[in-house]
Design a protein around this motif. Sequence first.
Motif, PDB file in Angstrom:
ATOM      1  N   ARG A   1      20.833  58.162  19.357  1.00  0.00           N
ATOM      2  CA  ARG A   1      19.650  58.568  18.585  1.00  0.00           C
ATOM      3  C   ARG A   1      19.044  59.861  19.111  1.00  0.00           C
ATOM      4  NH1 ARG A   1      17.211  52.737  18.001  1.00  0.00           N
ATOM      5  NH2 ARG A   1      18.089  52.160  15.982  1.00  0.00           N
ATOM      6  N   ALA A   2      19.230  60.140  20.387  1.00  0.00           N
ATOM      7  CA  ALA A   2      18.666  61.354  20.976  1.00  0.00           C
ATOM      8  C   ALA A   2      19.531  62.579  20.685  1.00  0.00           C
ATOM      9  CB  ALA A   2      18.517  61.179  22.484  1.00  0.00           C
ATOM     10  N   THR A   3      20.759  62.354  20.216  1.00  0.00           N
ATOM     11  CA  THR A   3      21.672  63.454  19.935  1.00  0.00           C
ATOM     12  C   THR A   3      21.259  64.166  18.664  1.00  0.00           C
ATOM     13  OG1 THR A   3      23.460  62.196  20.945  1.00  0.00           O
ATOM     14  CG2 THR A   3      24.082  64.049  19.564  1.00  0.00           C
ATOM     15  N   SER A   4      21.223  65.504  18.722  1.00  0.00           N
ATOM     16  CA  SER A   4      20.879  66.278  17.526  1.00  0.00           C
ATOM     17  C   SER A   4      22.086  67.022  16.964  1.00  0.00           C
ATOM     18  CB  SER A   4      19.754  67.265  17.851  1.00  0.00           C
ATOM     19  OG  SER A   4      20.148  68.118  18.892  1.00  0.00           O
ATOM     20  N   ASP A   5      23.228  66.934  17.647  1.00  0.00           N
ATOM     21  CA  ASP A   5      24.465  67.572  17.185  1.00  0.00           C
ATOM     22  C   ASP A   5      25.299  66.560  16.395  1.00  0.00           C
ATOM     23  OD1 ASP A   5      26.557  69.396  16.915  1.00  0.00           O
ATOM     24  OD2 ASP A   5      27.524  68.672  18.754  1.00  0.00           O
ATOM     25  N   LYS A   6      25.591  66.891  15.143  1.00  0.00           N
ATOM     26  CA  LYS A   6      26.282  65.944  14.265  1.00  0.00           C
ATOM     27  C   LYS A   6      27.680  65.596  14.762  1.00  0.00           C
ATOM     28  CE  LYS A   6      27.181  64.787   9.504  1.00  0.00           C
ATOM     29  NZ  LYS A   6      26.703  64.932   8.161  1.00  0.00           N
ATOM     30  N   ALA A   7      28.431  66.577  15.220  1.00  0.00           N
ATOM     31  CA  ALA A   7      29.792  66.322  15.694  1.00  0.00           C
ATOM     32  C   ALA A   7      29.798  65.387  16.904  1.00  0.00           C
ATOM     33  CB  ALA A   7      30.479  67.635  16.044  1.00  0.00           C
TER      34      ALA A   7
ATOM     35  N   SER B   1      24.624  44.542  12.778  1.00  0.00           N
ATOM     36  CA  SER B   1      24.848  45.201  11.490  1.00  0.00           C
ATOM     37  C   SER B   1      23.714  46.148  11.144  1.00  0.00           C
ATOM     38  CB  SER B   1      24.997  44.163  10.377  1.00  0.00           C
ATOM     39  OG  SER B   1      26.147  43.404  10.569  1.00  0.00           O
ATOM     40  N   ASN B   2      22.492  45.704  11.370  1.00  0.00           N
ATOM     41  CA  ASN B   2      21.334  46.548  11.073  1.00  0.00           C
ATOM     42  C   ASN B   2      21.330  47.804  11.930  1.00  0.00           C
ATOM     43  OD1 ASN B   2      20.285  44.874   9.101  1.00  0.00           O
ATOM     44  ND2 ASN B   2      19.003  43.735  10.532  1.00  0.00           N
ATOM     45  N   LEU B   3      21.637  47.663  13.212  1.00  0.00           N
ATOM     46  CA  LEU B   3      21.675  48.822  14.100  1.00  0.00           C
ATOM     47  C   LEU B   3      22.768  49.797  13.685  1.00  0.00           C
ATOM     48  CD1 LEU B   3      21.076  47.203  17.602  1.00  0.00           C
ATOM     49  CD2 LEU B   3      19.643  48.917  16.503  1.00  0.00           C
ATOM     50  N   LYS B   4      23.951  49.283  13.362  1.00  0.00           N
ATOM     51  CA  LYS B   4      25.055  50.150  12.950  1.00  0.00           C
ATOM     52  C   LYS B   4      24.710  50.897  11.670  1.00  0.00           C
ATOM     53  CE  LYS B   4      28.560  47.455  12.727  1.00  0.00           C
ATOM     54  NZ  LYS B   4      29.853  46.759  12.758  1.00  0.00           N
ATOM     55  N   SER B   5      24.073  50.202  10.752  1.00  0.00           N
ATOM     56  CA  SER B   5      23.682  50.820   9.485  1.00  0.00           C
ATOM     57  C   SER B   5      22.672  51.933   9.704  1.00  0.00           C
ATOM     58  CB  SER B   5      23.098  49.753   8.559  1.00  0.00           C
ATOM     59  OG  SER B   5      22.571  50.337   7.408  1.00  0.00           O
ATOM     60  N   LYS B   6      21.670  51.666  10.530  1.00  0.00           N
ATOM     61  CA  LYS B   6      20.634  52.668  10.789  1.00  0.00           C
ATOM     62  C   LYS B   6      21.199  53.870  11.534  1.00  0.00           C
ATOM     63  CE  LYS B   6      16.705  49.673  10.420  1.00  0.00           C
ATOM     64  NZ  LYS B   6      15.809  48.746  11.052  1.00  0.00           N
ATOM     65  N   LEU B   7      22.137  53.632  12.435  1.00  0.00           N
ATOM     66  CA  LEU B   7      22.764  54.741  13.147  1.00  0.00           C
ATOM     67  C   LEU B   7      23.608  55.588  12.202  1.00  0.00           C
ATOM     68  CD1 LEU B   7      23.788  52.988  16.487  1.00  0.00           C
ATOM     69  CD2 LEU B   7      21.985  54.686  16.162  1.00  0.00           C
ATOM     70  N   ALA B   8      24.308  54.932  11.272  1.00  0.00           N
ATOM     71  CA  ALA B   8      25.118  55.672  10.293  1.00  0.00           C
ATOM     72  C   ALA B   8      24.230  56.525   9.397  1.00  0.00           C
ATOM     73  CB  ALA B   8      25.938  54.691   9.456  1.00  0.00           C
ATOM     74  N   ILE B   9      23.098  55.978   8.987  1.00  0.00           N
ATOM     75  CA  ILE B   9      22.140  56.744   8.176  1.00  0.00           C
ATOM     76  C   ILE B   9      21.636  57.931   8.964  1.00  0.00           C
ATOM     77  CG2 ILE B   9      19.829  56.652   7.149  1.00  0.00           C
ATOM     78  CD1 ILE B   9      20.526  53.709   6.372  1.00  0.00           C
ATOM     79  N   TYR B  10      21.320  57.723  10.244  1.00  0.00           N
ATOM     80  CA  TYR B  10      20.819  58.808  11.096  1.00  0.00           C
ATOM     81  C   TYR B  10      21.855  59.916  11.204  1.00  0.00           C
ATOM     82  CZ  TYR B  10      19.572  61.347  15.303  1.00  0.00           C
ATOM     83  OH  TYR B  10      19.287  62.350  16.200  1.00  0.00           O
ATOM     84  N   ILE B  11      23.121  59.540  11.407  1.00  0.00           N
ATOM     85  CA  ILE B  11      24.190  60.549  11.563  1.00  0.00           C
ATOM     86  C   ILE B  11      24.380  61.330  10.269  1.00  0.00           C
ATOM     87  CG2 ILE B  11      26.674  60.812  11.912  1.00  0.00           C
ATOM     88  CD1 ILE B  11      26.485  58.477  13.907  1.00  0.00           C
TER      89      ILE B  11
END
Length: 83
Positions: free
Chosen positions: A36-42, A70-80
């Motif tokens: 979550r702290a990462t700002s670089d997409k790659a 599942s909820n965490l993975k989904s939210k991380l995918a949305i963030y990315i």
Amino acid sequence: MANHKSSIKRIRQTEARRLHNRYYAKTTRNAVRNLRATSDKAEAQALYPKVSSMLDKLAKIKVIHANKASNLKSKLAIYINKL
């Protein structure tokens, strides 16, 4: 203090299991926090499969609930995807 042999053993087992679960849960939480702290997409896309795998493993051994993983993975995918 426990009086039965079985309850003494159960206390030992529970403590060992608690420490094991705590270590892996904390490691996974730190990995999620770093992603979550990462700002670089790659970089975030490179981290996502590892973090996702960690969450799945915790859910499999019931350290965390499957829906939480599942909820965490989904939210991380949305963030990315928003990066």
